[in-house]
Design an enzyme around this catalytic site. Structure first.
Site, PDB file in Angstrom:
ATOM      1  N   CYS A  63       0.851  -1.189   0.000  1.00 27.31           N
ATOM      2  CA  CYS A  63       0.000   0.000   0.000  1.00 27.31           C
ATOM      3  C   CYS A  63       0.884   1.234   0.000  1.00 27.31           C
ATOM      4  O   CYS A  63       1.601   1.494   0.969  1.00 27.31           O
ATOM      5  CB  CYS A  63      -0.922   0.018   1.211  1.00 27.31           C
ATOM      6  SG  CYS A  63      -1.950   1.495   1.200  1.00 27.31           S
TER       7      CYS A  63
ATOM      8  N   HIS B  39      -0.085   4.595  -0.239  1.00 27.60           N
ATOM      9  CA  HIS B  39      -0.515   5.730   0.578  1.00 27.60           C
ATOM     10  C   HIS B  39      -0.216   5.488   2.049  1.00 27.60           C
ATOM     11  O   HIS B  39       0.186   6.408   2.779  1.00 27.60           O
ATOM     12  CB  HIS B  39      -2.017   6.018   0.360  1.00 27.60           C
ATOM     13  CG  HIS B  39      -2.927   5.320   1.315  1.00 27.60           C
ATOM     14  ND1 HIS B  39      -3.435   4.057   1.085  1.00 27.60           N
ATOM     15  CD2 HIS B  39      -3.398   5.694   2.539  1.00 27.60           C
ATOM     16  CE1 HIS B  39      -4.187   3.696   2.111  1.00 27.60           C
ATOM     17  NE2 HIS B  39      -4.187   4.666   2.999  1.00 27.60           N
TER      18      HIS B  39
ATOM     19  N   ASP C 269     -10.358   3.773  -3.569  1.00 27.73           N
ATOM     20  CA  ASP C 269      -9.206   4.503  -3.063  1.00 27.73           C
ATOM     21  C   ASP C 269      -9.388   5.993  -3.329  1.00 27.73           C
ATOM     22  O   ASP C 269      -9.572   6.416  -4.469  1.00 27.73           O
ATOM     23  CB  ASP C 269      -7.929   3.993  -3.730  1.00 27.73           C
ATOM     24  CG  ASP C 269      -6.670   4.395  -2.983  1.00 27.73           C
ATOM     25  OD1 ASP C 269      -6.708   5.391  -2.224  1.00 27.73           O
ATOM     26  OD2 ASP C 269      -5.646   3.710  -3.143  1.00 27.73           O
TER      27      ASP C 269
ATOM     28  N   SER D 203       0.687   1.916  -5.022  1.00 31.45           N
ATOM     29  CA  SER D 203       1.113   0.712  -5.741  1.00 31.45           C
ATOM     30  C   SER D 203       0.518   0.673  -7.142  1.00 31.45           C
ATOM     31  O   SER D 203       1.078   0.039  -8.052  1.00 31.45           O
ATOM     32  CB  SER D 203       0.742  -0.544  -4.959  1.00 31.45           C
ATOM     33  OG  SER D 203      -0.630  -0.542  -4.594  1.00 31.45           O
TER      34      SER D 203
END
Length: 350
Positions: free
Chosen positions: A99, A101, A261, A267
């Site tokens: 991930c 973020h 998201d 990613s």
């Protein structure tokens, strides 16, 4: 005033966000996970502690779009590769393998909590290795006046698993897409291939993207990672605009069981940069800006880096900025009928 019952479950967390996507980082209350490797720890979390994921991620303390970070001890193999810290990623429907973020948020968290060395004088770059389920990534946090003003990571090797694959989707027709590994596997395509402009209403794009996502999971074999079976699954679908590299571009990522998201998906940026570099559409080292649904931006740049099981590989640097939301002590009272967590809607995109 009486306090909570002494036997109530408690978890202390720090809440942050990166480009609007939440990152709930565990401070205390989570048990030590067992296993020689980080994937062993991920399996232990699923087998033994999944009730805590639901407590942290689900209502009434979270929501269908919640995301979390569970710090763990790095493995001996990862320490030998330079990792000083490690973490697992979790969300409303399970556990991620990578991930971006949350890595960007964790970089700031690690610096501010004194978990890594920082430059003398408060200006410069703090660097450390971070073990994640997909492998060890190089992380950096840029400081000005002692404050973290940006964070970045360099990905594990990314590669194209399938190019120009296709599937017949009910109500849409024949859809062509690429499958790329950027720490997790994504199906990537411009939204126009689903019959929608990228400026179409968000609900329409999400609905079409989730229709494709379900079809891929139901009708296509899972993509295979050459080294780790635990990484061999399609994590998400990314819809893009039609901007040509290196012009700024936009992402819409649906992952898990339908989470959307809010960020440009770190990613996913990795996967898109690898796809474009390997297709000759992007030069090594060229920077590209990616915006997510909130409009906030990640910046990516890429370099070639050998091969993965005979496929050309790319490492991608992704930079963004994380912000604090708050700190909390999550409690579960033993007589709370909803204490274990619930989701009113099982996914944001039903």
């Amino acid at each position: 005033m009486a306090g909570p019952p002494r036997d109530a479950l408690r978890l202390d967390v720090v809440d942050m966000h990166t480009a609007g996507e939440p990152a709930r980082i565990v401070l205390s209350g989570y048990p030590r996970l067992e296993g020689a490797t980080i994937l062993d720890k991920r399996r232990d979390a699923l087998a033994r502690c999944d009730h805590l994921r639901r407590v942290m991620m689900h209502e009434p303390r979270g929501h269908a779009g919640m995301y979390g970070v569970i710090p763990v001890e790095p493995s001996e193999a990862a320490k030998a590769q330079g990792a000083s810290l490690a973490c697992l990623f979790t969300h409303a429907s399970g556990y991620s393998t990578m991930c971006g973020h949350a890595t960007i948020a964790f970089a700031r968290f690690a610096v501010e909590r004194g978990l890594v060395a920082t430059p003398a004088g408060g200006d410069g770059v703090a660097r450390f290795g971070l073990e994640l389920p997909c492998g060890v990534v190089a992380v950096e946090a840029r400081l000005e006046g002692g404050a973290v003003v940006a964070s970045a990571f360099e990905s594990v090797p990314a590669f194209v698993a399938e190019r120009d694959a296709s599937i017949d989707v009910a109500g849409i027709g024949r859809v062509v897409y690429d499958v790329v590994f950027g720490g997790a596997f994504y199906a990537i395509l411009p939204s126009r291939r689903l019959g929608l402009a990228f400026d179409a209403p968000l609900a329409e794009r999400v609905g079409a993207g989730m229709t494709l996502f379900r079809a891929l999971r139901a009708e296509r074999p899972a993509p295979l990672h050459p080294d780790e079976p635990d990484l061999s699954f399609l994590y998400g679908v990314i819809l893009t605009d039609d901007a040509s590299p290196p012009a700024p571009t936009r992402n819409l990522c649906m992952f898990g069981e339908g989470q959307i998201d809010r960020s440009p998906t770190g990613s996913g940026v990795t996967a898109r940069m690898a796809l474009d570099l390997l297709a000759g559409r992007l030069e090594e080292g060229a920077a590209r800006r990616f915006a997510g649904p909130t409009g906030d931006v990640f910046v990516g740049s890429a370099r070639r880096d050998g091969e993965v099981a005979g496929r050309p590989a790319v490492r991608v640097r992704v930079e963004g900025r994380a912000f604090h939301v708050g700190e909390a002590r999550l409690r579960v009272e033993p007589d709370d009928p909803l204490g274990s967590g619930f989701l009113l809607f099982e996914a944001e995109a039903g």
